[in-house]
Every structure is written in C-alpha cells, then in structure tokens.
Write an enzyme that holds these catalytic residues in place. Structure first.
Site: not given
Ligand code: GLN
Length: 553
Positions: A18, A392, A473, A520, A522
């Site tokens: 969807k 990361c 973190r 990140h 990406e």
C-alpha cells in the site's frame, strides 16, 4: 486551488504494498505538476515506531525532525521527494493521548468523551491541519492495516465523515486488494469482493480498486470485479509484482490510473515531468550492465532484508547513477564469531566468505550480539583493502577496530557492549549517564556535520558542511581522539563543537576507501540523487572490482 484528498485503504491482508502504491500515485501527480503531501496513519497504539522491533516491522526510518517512523514514510520521501515531519505520521497512540490530555484539562466541558465524535474529530483535525499547513494541492492519506481490523475503525469512520464534508470532486478513495491465483493459475476475485463489501458496510465506496497479485488481470476478470464491487471496469487497476519498485508509477500509468484520478478530482495536467521515467531507464540499463559489484552487508536481522531497506535503496540509487549492478551478500555477523584463540579457524572462516566481494558495508545496530563478528569483518576489510562503509553502529565498531589494532588499545570497546573495558572508546556522553528511558535519550534526526579540508570526506561530499540524519545514543569518547588520530586514522567530520565525532577515515593511501559515519546517510538518498557516501563507496567498489579483474586475467 482547493485542497483535494486521496485516501488509500487496504483489504485482504497486509504487506501488499500500500505504501509503495500511494507513493507511486504521489509521484504520478507530481509529474503532472501538482504538489502533494502524504500522511501515514498507523492504527497501532505506539506513539511512534522508535521502540518497535525491526524484525517485526522492517527498519525504523528517521525523519529530519528526529521522529522514528514506519518504513513507508521512507518510500514517500523517496518517491515524492518531500521532507516529512512528526505530523505526517498519525498513530492511534498520538490521537488518543491528545484526546485524553484534553479531557483531563476539562476542555470537553463535561461531555461524555467518545470515539465518535471526539476521536474522529481529532483525526480529521490532524489530517486537515497537516494538509492545510503544507503548500500542497493534494493530500494523500494511507490508512495502515486491513479493512475489518478493529484498530483501523475510527480512522475509516473519520475519512467517511470527511468524504461527506468535502465536495465530490475533492475526495477519492482507492482500495488495494489481493487477487490470488489458484494452483492452476486462475485469478480469484472473492477476497476482493469481500474486502470491498467490508468497506461498503462502513459507508465507504471505493472509486478505484488496485489489484495486487502475481499476474496481469485480463478484461474479463476486471469486469467481474467491477460488477461486484460497483466501480467502472477501467477503474480496476491490475498491479502485478515488479522486480523494481521504482517501476510501479510507470505500471500504474499504463493501467490508466492517472486518467481516473485526474477525472474525478477535475484536474488538468500542468506539466509533463519525465525525470522519474528517465531515472527508471538509467536504472534498467544499470541492472543490465556487465559491470557488477558484490557488496557484503554484515549485520544482524539479515533474515529480514526490510530491516535494511533504506540502505538497499541507497545502494540502488548509487548503482543507477554509476551505471553498475550491485549484488548484495547478506552475512549474519554472529556467524563470524568463534571462541577466542581459534585464530587459524578464523582465517579459514573469513576468506571463503569474503573472497568474491568488492565492498563491505556494516550497518547500524544495537547490542552485543554479532558485534565481535562485525569487528572481525571490518578488520578483514581494512587489512585486505576492501572498500568499507560503516554506518552508525558500523562507525562505532570501526572506531573500536582501529583503536584495538592500529592505536594499540587492546580490548578497547563500547560501554554499550561491555561495562568493564579498559578503553571505553565509545561511551555515553556525561549528561546522558543515569538516564534510563529507552524511548528518549537518543540523538535523533538532522544535525550539521563540519568536514575537515583535504580529506576523503571533503572529496566525497564536495563541501565542508552537510546535514545528515542521526539515530544513536553512544558517542566517540573525546578522551581517545588524540591517540586514535596519532596512528593514522582521522575524524574528518565533527559536529559544530568539534567534540562529537561524525566521520572516520584512514589517512592518505593506507586504504582505497575506508569511510564510516556516525550518522545515517541512507535516509537522505533519493532516486536520481544518491547519497554522496554511497556513491563514492560504489565507485570505490567498481575500482576494486576492475583491479581484481585485471589481476585474475
Ligand atoms: N547502538 C549504537 C548507539 O546507540 C548505534 C545505534 C545505531 O546504529 N543506530 O549509539
């Protein structure tokens, strides 16, 4: 122009695509010159996807404002080329907590607070708020889950009310269903009939039915669905499986979905933007190219490739623009771990696994399982000069690898993995210590990165300041920066203060491409506009492949 609404619901079962269908419809409208804004409704009670297990739901996607969301929002950002925020993801948890808070404040003035109208009003107000607050012409709303689920009822009721409140030409409902094939290959329409029946019982009549399935539906099947489901035969759209999700907008175009949507919403095309089609052509050419590279992804959860969806997409964007085909080799990091002292066995294990790769990517992750295996893989890529991209957690493990084996800090580690390491090169920041709320202590979303001149990072980005998304973190412990940098590794990107390390690379010609980022990249990669670290990584893999081909001949 008055705002128009397109609602997408799903029937029969989840996982039919969807999100990709709605993202593709958004792209089709954008190609015709209309601004679109997507909203994802997730009927679960979680406030956001931050604490959800990627093994169950696929990756957690991070928005610029730091909201952790379902991976469908990643599809929206990539297909529609938009930047979304927390407001674009409405969950049951968000709606109910707002209603309950208001009730506690006494804002309902003694009324009995009920699903209809109070919860449905809250849902409608949020949808309209986002739509009106954007500069979009058309708002697309995906209702997660399957029609008939208890969870999605209030949302379906809210859009039913919206349908009554809006002009007929300002609202369209698209229902996505499954048309399965029997073992003899005969398409069956009954599940579709039932799911549309369920929708109609809720007062919603679809304008368009998109039929997913393995095969292309013929006219007779379309006519049958049309008759039973009360739509025109050409409003039944056949959407068979495709190899490449970026083909879906083209496929829906061919089925004539745009004519229907534009007709019902009374819109004329404003332009004919062909960039997406050209990108798909380049992507096809790249996929058919004889230039092939194989990239190992050393991770956890490799049983479910969706947990690394954005990484896969970013590699594809890079491959499309460099004109090569990228094959992925999924490696479960834990399997690289053997007991200490099994030195010889280690080598035997890694050599055959990595012999055919041209690059290695170590993605983000949490927790101790598989971490030593990843460190071993990074060491292998460094020593064998295989192009390496660490993201990361992959960055943090690269820092540990370099600290242990180049800077001589034996047993260096992250305090996430062991509290007793003699050299905690990765650690929590002082102000984070003692906080123990798993939902709230991460550094999330967009932050600036300042890049040192004359480094690989500068060559990769071609600029000295970039913004990328974060979700972590732990940090490089500032106490170890000097000793790590003395031995030829460089933190070539930092935050504004210079105290948080963002990029690690090896200096000079020690390695052809050893690049790791605390952020990140990406999440910001787009079809036609690949993320610079991914593009540079794929190019390095191609050079490595060419070098090795030459050696083999
Ligand atoms: N576990 C690491 C941290 O929390 C890395 C997180 C990640 O890879 N997204 O800092």
């Amino acid at each position: 122009m008055k705002l128009k609404y397109i609602v997408v619901t799903g029937g029969v079962m989840s996982g039919l695509g969807k999100g990709i269908t709605m993202a593709s419809i958004g792209r089709i409208l954008k190609n015709r010159g209309y601004e679109v804004v997507p909203i994802k409704i997730d009927p679960y009670i979680n406030i956001d996807a931050g604490t959800m297990n990627p093994y169950q739901h696929g990756e957690v996607y991070v928005l610029g404002d730091g909201t952790e969301v379902d991976l469908d929002l990643g599809h929206y950002e990539r297909f529609m080329d938009v930047e979304l925020t927390r407001a674009h993801n409405i969950t049951t948890g968000v709606v109910y907590s707002a209603v309950i808070e208001r009730e506690r404040r006494g804002d309902y003035l003694g009324q009995t607070v009920q699903i209809i109208p109070h919860v449905t009003d809250e849902i409608k107000a949020r949808i309209r708020g986002v739509a009106e607050g954007s500069n979009a012409d058309i708002c697309l709303i995906e209702i997660g889950g399957t029609v008939g689920d208890i969870e999605s009822m209030p949302f379906l009721e809210a859009v039913r009310q919206m349908h009554c409140e809006e002009e007929e030409s300002d609202f369209i409902l698209i229902h996505l269903t499954l048309v399965p094939l029997t073992t003899l290959g005969e398409p069956k329409t009954k599940p579709t009939q039932h799911s549309v029946k369920a929708l109609r019982e809720l007062g919603l009549q679809p304008d368009i039915i998109v039929c997913r399935g393995r095969a292309v539906l013929d006219e007779a099947v379309k006519r049958k669905i049309a008759m039973f489901c009360n739509v025109k035969p050409d409003a039944v759209i056949s959407a068979p499986d495709t190899e490449d999700i970026y083909e879906v907008p083209l496929l829906l175009e061919r089925e004539g979905i745009a004519t229907h949507i534009m007709g019902k919403l009374q819109l004329e095309p404003l332009k004919d933007d062909r960039q997406w089609m050209e990108m798909v052509d380049r992507s096809r050419a790249a996929a058919a190219s004889s230039r092939r590279i194989k990239v190992a992804i050393v991770g956890k959860y490799t049983g479910l490739e969706d947990s690394y969806l954005s990484i896969k997409e970013a590699l594809k964007h890079a491959a499309t623009e460099t004109g090569c085909r990228v094959e992925l080799k999924w490696i479960e990091a834990e399997e690289l771990e053997v007991e200490a002292g099994a030195g010889e066995r280690d080598k035997r294990q890694l050599e055959p696994l990595f012999a055919d790769i041209h690059g290695m990517l170590v993605p983000g992750g949490f927790g101790v399982r598989g971490a030593e295996g990843k460190i071993k893989a990074i060491e292998y890529a460094r020593v064998k000069k295989i192009p390496f991209l660490g993201l990361c957690f992959g960055f943090q493990l690269a820092v540990i690898e370099v600290a242990r084996h180049i800077a001589g800090l034996e047993d260096a580690n992250s305090t996430e993995l062991t509290a007793t390491t003699p050299y905690p090169v990765i650690d929590l920041q002082e102000e984070q210590k003692g906080v123990n709320d798993k939902g709230g202590t991460m550094r999330l979303g967009d932050y600036e990165i300042f890049i040192r001149g004359d480094t690989l990072a500068e060559r990769v980005y071609q600029r000295r300041k970039v913004i990328e998304r974060h979700r972590h973190r732990y940090e490089v412990n500032p106490g170890y920066i000097d000793v790590i940098e003395e031995r030829g590794a460089v933190f070539s990107g930092t935050d504004r203060s210079g105290l948080r390390m963002e990029i690690l690379e090896l200096e000079g010609d020690q390695h052809p491409f050893f690049f790791a980022t605390q952020f990140h990249p990406e999440f910001k990669s787009r079809p036609g506009r690949p993320s610079p670290p991914f593009k540079a990584f794929v190019e390095a893999c191609m050079r490595y492949e060419a070098g090795h081909r030459a050696v083999q001949i």
